[in-house]
Design a protein around this motif. Structure first.
Motif, PDB file in Angstrom:
ATOM      1  N   GLY A  76      42.606  -8.834 116.928  1.00 46.92           N
ATOM      2  CA  GLY A  76      43.631  -9.705 116.352  1.00 46.92           C
ATOM      3  C   GLY A  76      44.951  -9.562 117.090  1.00 46.92           C
ATOM      4  O   GLY A  76      45.732 -10.521 117.178  1.00 46.92           O
ATOM      5  N   GLY A  79      44.980 -12.043 119.825  1.00 52.72           N
ATOM      6  CA  GLY A  79      45.252 -13.400 119.332  1.00 52.72           C
ATOM      7  C   GLY A  79      46.727 -13.580 119.048  1.00 52.72           C
ATOM      8  O   GLY A  79      47.346 -14.580 119.441  1.00 52.72           O
ATOM      9  N   VAL A 230      38.190 -10.578 113.734  1.00 48.35           N
ATOM     10  CA  VAL A 230      39.242 -10.595 112.716  1.00 48.35           C
ATOM     11  C   VAL A 230      38.625 -11.087 111.408  1.00 48.35           C
ATOM     12  O   VAL A 230      37.754 -11.941 111.443  1.00 48.35           O
ATOM     13  N   PHE A 236      44.532  -7.157 110.402  1.00 50.85           N
ATOM     14  CA  PHE A 236      44.841  -8.569 110.674  1.00 50.85           C
ATOM     15  C   PHE A 236      44.122  -9.482 109.691  1.00 50.85           C
ATOM     16  O   PHE A 236      43.281 -10.289 110.077  1.00 50.85           O
ATOM     17  N   ASN A 237      44.446  -9.343 108.382  1.00 50.55           N
ATOM     18  CA  ASN A 237      43.955 -10.372 107.462  1.00 50.55           C
ATOM     19  C   ASN A 237      44.744 -11.644 107.767  1.00 50.55           C
ATOM     20  O   ASN A 237      45.765 -11.596 108.461  1.00 50.55           O
ATOM     21  N   ILE A 238      44.285 -12.765 107.245  1.00 50.08           N
ATOM     22  CA  ILE A 238      44.876 -14.050 107.680  1.00 50.08           C
ATOM     23  C   ILE A 238      46.370 -14.125 107.361  1.00 50.08           C
ATOM     24  O   ILE A 238      47.160 -14.651 108.146  1.00 50.08           O
ATOM     25  N   PHE A 241      48.225 -12.021 109.884  1.00 49.76           N
ATOM     26  CA  PHE A 241      48.142 -12.666 111.199  1.00 49.76           C
ATOM     27  C   PHE A 241      49.134 -13.830 111.299  1.00 49.76           C
ATOM     28  O   PHE A 241      49.904 -13.925 112.263  1.00 49.76           O
ATOM     29  N   THR A 245      52.447 -13.887 113.598  1.00 50.17           N
ATOM     30  CA  THR A 245      52.333 -14.781 114.754  1.00 50.17           C
ATOM     31  C   THR A 245      53.263 -15.986 114.678  1.00 50.17           C
ATOM     32  O   THR A 245      53.831 -16.395 115.696  1.00 50.17           O
ATOM     33  N   LEU A 246      53.399 -16.555 113.487  1.00 48.58           N
ATOM     34  CA  LEU A 246      54.178 -17.800 113.360  1.00 48.58           C
ATOM     35  C   LEU A 246      55.620 -17.659 113.884  1.00 48.58           C
ATOM     36  O   LEU A 246      56.042 -18.463 114.726  1.00 48.58           O
TER      37      LEU A 246
END
Lengths: 494, 65
Positions: A76, A79, A230, A236-238, A241, A245-246
């Motif tokens: 993750g 990513g 992932v 790195f749960n959603i 993440f 990342t955003l």
């Protein structure tokens, strides 16, 4: 294996001397105005621009923090970092626009551009102050990183404060010597050191530790299969993440020390070299940092803290002390090259967006003097923060990406929405910044969503709603966007 | 294709790619594929495609001024 303090001091001294020679060479080619000092006279060549962009963007976080993320969270982390790299998509649209209006209106800072576009001095002042609030703790964390690294690698022989002091002095000396040109040239050296040292050492570790990258991957698949998916091990749960990342996806716009670099290339052709060079650099450096984290996972399965993966990995017998020393230099270079660019960018914002707005009759020499005075002042301030090691610093540093994200709606509006207003910008930056700070400091995640998601949502909503309720600077918006449309059409640039 | 249509084309393409980069690794089959040719390869391929696209877009950025 512990490296002697003497060896470390010697390596740092040589690194400082080489950088200082470069910085003085840069000063000899420096013009005398504000644009020369803070923007290298808008004349950077593409390769130097790419290297300084890379060195400024990539801090000590990569080989320490990102490797740590890989250690605990697996793929993750890759990513997260590659989606962040893909944020350069934004530069495909914003880069030529920044560059064109920068040349046309002689903007020194992105916040000055916002103030002019929205016809409001308050917009420039508030945006500049927000940048200072979020970037100072972020810079302090870089110094904290160097202090801790030197202390760790020397077995405590180099005290933490001495490490902080050395890094601060190097950063301020090069910046003071030759402004952005010196920063860009020393950044170029540092970027090359960062990439070369990190790549060679990871190849070294892969071959000595696993017989090559094939062996590393085979062992990873066999021993830690969850680390290749992932959410995998769970870190790195959603929500985590997206939360991480955003805000980072928008880094190329939200961080003024980076977006200011869109004013600097001497032509759009050189900006292209900058963007493509950075992408190649970033792709390789990301992979290296991830491999570093995976190697640590296999070689050091029981670390108490993920951030210690890199220092402990360097202390293993498979890593000769010369390599460990070079990696230490590479990480220090990454931190210094980020800090000095931030110091320079913040100083330019204080002299242009704060001081010149308060006293509009300030002449260029005085403006430059004020900007230069703030270079050591900001350094001292950042150093003081680094010595305090307060919880708030860590919180604000983490909040920096979420906090600076609140600038993004204003930037989109500046180029693409004539209806955007100063009141919209002010409300979105102030309220969004407060939301990011409060949520981060309180450790709150309403509905499981991270601070960056909330600060971004609040900023976008307020910018649109408040803009629709207030009066737009129609004449300036028409002129600004009209100029861009005509220039972009002429050049057939999207 | 007009410049405006090109802008829309690239913007839509990039939004789709970014959404894919957020979503696909979290759903089967990638979320179950514990191999190096799973999410690891996917994200690398994603980044390389982005780099190629940016190479195409920036090809028009010239030194003529």
């Amino acid at each position: 294996m512990i490296i002697s303090a003497y060896t470390i001091y010697l390596a740092l001294f040589l690194y400082f001397i080489v950088g200082s020679i470069i910085a003085r060479q840069a000063r000899n080619r420096l013009g005398s105005g504000v644009n020369d000092f803070f923007l290298a006279g808008r004349s950077l060549g593409g390769i130097v621009a790419a290297l300084t962009y890379s060195a400024t963007t990539y801090s000590a976080f990569m080989l320490v923090g990102l490797a740590g993320f890989t250690y605990i969270g697996g793929v993750g982390a890759l990513g997260f970092e590659l989606i962040y790299l893909s944020g350069l998509i934004l530069v495909a649209f914003f880069g030529p626009r920044f560059w064109l209006v920068g040349n046309r209106y002689n903007y020194l800072t992105p916040t000055e551009m916002l103030g002019d576009r929205y016809a409001s001095k308050a917009v420039a002042v508030v945006s500049a102050v927000a940048a200072v609030i979020f970037l100072i703790p972020y810079s302090a964390v870089q110094l904290i990183g160097i202090g801790a690294l030197l202390e760790g690698i020397s077995g405590g022989a180099i005290p933490y404060l001495v490490g902080v002091l050395i890094a601060s002095f190097v950063a301020v000396y090069w910046t003071w010597t030759g402004g952005l040109k010196a920063v860009a040239w020393t950044d170029s050296l540092q970027a090359l050191v960062m990439l070369t040292v990190a790549s060679l050492s990871v190849v070294f570790i892969a071959y000595r530790g696993f017989g090559g990258f094939g062996g590393l991957f085979t062992q990873l698949e066999a021993q830690y299969p969850a680390w290749l998916t992932v959410p995998g091990p769970g870190f790195f749960n959603i929500n985590a993440f997206v939360g991480l990342t955003l805000p980072w996806f928008f880094f190329s716009l939200s961080n003024p020390q980076v977006s200011q670099r869109l004013f600097m290339p001497r032509s759009l052709g050189q900006m292209r070299v900058m963007v493509m060079g950075f992408l190649v650099f970033g792709f390789i450096y990301t992979l290296v940092s991830i491999m570093w984290g995976f190697s640590a996972r296999l070689l050091l399965p029981d670390l108490p803290a993920a951030d210690s993966a890199t220092p402990v990995l360097l202390s293993l017998d498979i890593v000769p002390s010369a390599v460990a020393l070079l990696v230490m230099l590479g990480i220090s270079a990454a931190a210094v090259s980020t800090v000095n660019s931030i110091i320079l960018s913040l100083s330019s914002m204080v002299c242009r967006d704060v001081f010149k707005n308060v006293k509009p009759d300030t002449d260029e020499n005085k403006e430059l003097l004020i900007g230069k005075i703030f270079v050591p002042l900001f350094t001292l301030f950042i150093m003081a923060f680094a010595t305090l090691r307060l919880d708030l610093i860590a919180a604000l540093s983490v909040a920096s990406s979420a906090g600076l994200l609140v600038m993004v709606p204003a930037l989109f509006g500046a180029f693409f929405w004539k209806r955007g207003t100063a009141a919209g910008v002010l409300s979105s930056v102030i309220a969004g910044g407060l939301v990011a700070t409060i949520l981060q400091y309180g450790g709150w995640q309403p509905l499981g969503l991270w601070p960056g998601v909330w600060s971004g949502t609040v900023a976008v909503t307020l910018f649109i709603v408040v803009s629709l309720l207030t009066r737009a600077p129609d004449e300036k918006a028409e002129e600004f966007i009209g100029f861009l449309q005509s220039e972009l059409s002429g050049r057939k640039v999207i | 294709m007009s410049l405006e249509r090109q802008r829309i084309f690239w913007a839509v393409l990039f939004i789709i790619m970014i959404l894919a980069a957020f979503i696909f690794p979290f759903i089967p089959p990638l979320s179950n594929l514990t191999k190096i040719y799973g999410a690891f390869l996917f994200w690398n391929a994603f980044a390389l495609v982005v780099i190629v696209c940016l190479g195409i877009i920036t090809a028009r950025w010239r030194d003529d001024h």
